[in-house]
Motif scaffolding. Sequence first.
Motif, PDB file in Angstrom:
ATOM      1  N   GLN A  79       0.535  -1.344   0.337  1.00 19.32           N
ATOM      2  CA  GLN A  79      -0.041  -0.226   0.405  1.00 19.32           C
ATOM      3  C   GLN A  79       0.154   1.105   0.000  1.00 19.32           C
ATOM      4  N   VAL A  80       0.874   1.873  -0.443  1.00 15.68           N
ATOM      5  CA  VAL A  80       1.609   3.504  -0.987  1.00 15.68           C
ATOM      6  C   VAL A  80       0.534   4.403  -0.461  1.00 15.68           C
ATOM      7  N   PRO A  81       0.512   5.214   0.830  1.00 15.29           N
ATOM      8  CA  PRO A  81      -0.107   5.657   0.662  1.00 15.29           C
ATOM      9  C   PRO A  81      -0.029   7.632   0.074  1.00 15.29           C
ATOM     10  N   ALA A  82      -0.889   8.732   0.224  1.00 14.73           N
ATOM     11  CA  ALA A  82      -0.923   9.596  -0.700  1.00 14.73           C
ATOM     12  C   ALA A  82      -0.022  10.395  -0.219  1.00 14.73           C
ATOM     13  N   GLY A  83       1.172  11.259  -0.699  1.00  8.53           N
ATOM     14  CA  GLY A  83       1.395  11.611  -0.873  1.00  8.53           C
ATOM     15  C   GLY A  83       3.119  11.018  -0.321  1.00  8.53           C
ATOM     16  N   GLY A  84       3.257   9.829  -0.355  1.00  7.86           N
ATOM     17  CA  GLY A  84       4.488   9.111   0.101  1.00  7.86           C
ATOM     18  C   GLY A  84       4.641   8.208  -0.720  1.00  7.86           C
ATOM     19  N   THR A  85       6.132   7.424   0.013  1.00  5.02           N
ATOM     20  CA  THR A  85       6.511   6.338  -0.509  1.00  5.02           C
ATOM     21  C   THR A  85       6.097   4.791   0.330  1.00  5.02           C
ATOM     22  N   ALA A  86       6.734   4.120  -0.658  1.00  7.34           N
ATOM     23  CA  ALA A  86       6.303   2.408   0.365  1.00  7.34           C
ATOM     24  C   ALA A  86       7.394   1.934  -0.944  1.00  7.34           C
ATOM     25  N   THR A  87       7.705   0.937  -0.068  1.00  6.72           N
ATOM     26  CA  THR A  87       9.026  -0.611  -0.876  1.00  6.72           C
ATOM     27  C   THR A  87       8.301  -1.736  -0.702  1.00  6.72           C
ATOM     28  N   ILE A  88       8.816  -2.625  -1.534  1.00 10.45           N
ATOM     29  CA  ILE A  88       8.927  -3.877  -2.076  1.00 10.45           C
ATOM     30  C   ILE A  88      10.426  -4.522  -2.044  1.00 10.45           C
ATOM     31  N   ASP A  89      11.167  -5.412  -1.011  1.00 14.72           N
ATOM     32  CA  ASP A  89      12.138  -5.795  -1.169  1.00 14.72           C
ATOM     33  C   ASP A  89      12.342  -7.264  -1.302  1.00 14.72           C
ATOM     34  N   PHE A  90      13.085  -7.967  -2.253  1.00 16.11           N
ATOM     35  CA  PHE A  90      12.743  -9.809  -2.506  1.00 16.11           C
ATOM     36  C   PHE A  90      13.820  -9.353  -3.658  1.00 16.11           C
ATOM     37  N   THR A  91      14.040 -10.720  -3.290  1.00 18.07           N
ATOM     38  CA  THR A  91      14.933 -11.955  -4.334  1.00 18.07           C
ATOM     39  C   THR A  91      14.542 -11.769  -6.108  1.00 18.07           C
ATOM     40  N   ALA A  92      15.615 -11.924  -6.708  1.00 12.74           N
ATOM     41  CA  ALA A  92      15.153 -11.717  -8.230  1.00 12.74           C
ATOM     42  C   ALA A  92      15.380 -13.086  -8.827  1.00 12.74           C
ATOM     43  N   ASP A  93      14.681 -14.360  -8.052  1.00 16.30           N
ATOM     44  CA  ASP A  93      15.053 -15.544  -8.890  1.00 16.30           C
ATOM     45  C   ASP A  93      14.463 -16.010  -9.789  1.00 16.30           C
ATOM     46  N   VAL A  94      13.449 -15.588 -10.563  1.00 16.51           N
ATOM     47  CA  VAL A  94      12.598 -15.717 -11.376  1.00 16.51           C
ATOM     48  C   VAL A  94      12.807 -15.576 -12.728  1.00 16.51           C
ATOM     49  N   PRO A  95      13.163 -15.764 -13.352  1.00 15.47           N
ATOM     50  CA  PRO A  95      13.555 -14.921 -14.797  1.00 15.47           C
ATOM     51  C   PRO A  95      12.932 -14.171 -15.476  1.00 15.47           C
ATOM     52  N   GLY A  96      12.965 -13.470 -16.657  1.00 15.93           N
ATOM     53  CA  GLY A  96      11.357 -13.713 -17.696  1.00 15.93           C
ATOM     54  C   GLY A  96      11.032 -11.746 -17.215  1.00 15.93           C
ATOM     55  N   GLU A  97      10.120 -11.486 -17.601  1.00 16.41           N
ATOM     56  CA  GLU A  97       9.819  -9.475 -17.327  1.00 16.41           C
ATOM     57  C   GLU A  97       8.941  -9.598 -16.418  1.00 16.41           C
ATOM     58  N   PHE A  98       8.561  -8.965 -15.698  1.00 15.46           N
ATOM     59  CA  PHE A  98       7.596  -8.742 -14.765  1.00 15.46           C
ATOM     60  C   PHE A  98       7.433  -6.871 -14.525  1.00 15.46           C
ATOM     61  N   GLU A  99       5.806  -6.893 -14.599  1.00 17.28           N
ATOM     62  CA  GLU A  99       5.459  -5.392 -14.744  1.00 17.28           C
ATOM     63  C   GLU A  99       5.109  -4.827 -13.148  1.00 17.28           C
ATOM     64  N   LEU A 100       5.705  -3.280 -12.810  1.00 17.91           N
ATOM     65  CA  LEU A 100       5.073  -3.383 -12.053  1.00 17.91           C
ATOM     66  C   LEU A 100       3.622  -1.819 -12.277  1.00 17.91           C
ATOM     67  N   GLU A 101       3.256  -2.058 -11.476  1.00 20.43           N
ATOM     68  CA  GLU A 101       2.369  -1.323 -11.541  1.00 20.43           C
ATOM     69  C   GLU A 101       1.031  -0.950 -10.388  1.00 20.43           C
ATOM     70  N   LEU A 102       0.879   0.526 -10.860  1.00 19.19           N
ATOM     71  CA  LEU A 102      -0.672   0.671 -10.127  1.00 19.19           C
ATOM     72  C   LEU A 102      -1.621  -0.342  -9.921  1.00 19.19           C
ATOM     73  N   HIS A 103      -2.091  -1.028  -9.035  1.00 23.12           N
ATOM     74  CA  HIS A 103      -3.047  -2.634  -9.056  1.00 23.12           C
ATOM     75  C   HIS A 103      -4.740  -1.641  -9.136  1.00 23.12           C
TER      76      HIS A 103
END
Length: 115
Positions: A79-103
Amino acid sequence: MTARSAALFLFLAVLLTACGAPQAPPAGGVQTVRVAYAGGQVTGDTGTVPVTLGSQVHLEIGSDTAEEAHLHGYDKAVQVPAGGTATIDFTADVPGEFELELHHSGEPLATLQVR
């Protein structure tokens, strides 16, 4: 070239260099990808972002409206708050192309290309 023209040229050169595509991290490093959505525009590390397979990734997502950011394929969401930031941390252990979007709005932010 006038002093004003030279200053403008230098400013634009620095700006374009700073806004270049993020580089894959060195072995064992953490790759940070920063994107923001404000006023209907996406800025930061947009487009296709190369990510080294097996690396640690730190996503920083900002938005001027409250939203859920979602990384497809890895099924990570935050969840990204209005006017704020949020983070996602992960290990990139699956090859391919992955979209990051506002859901909820469906606004694409970036595509991570893991190789």
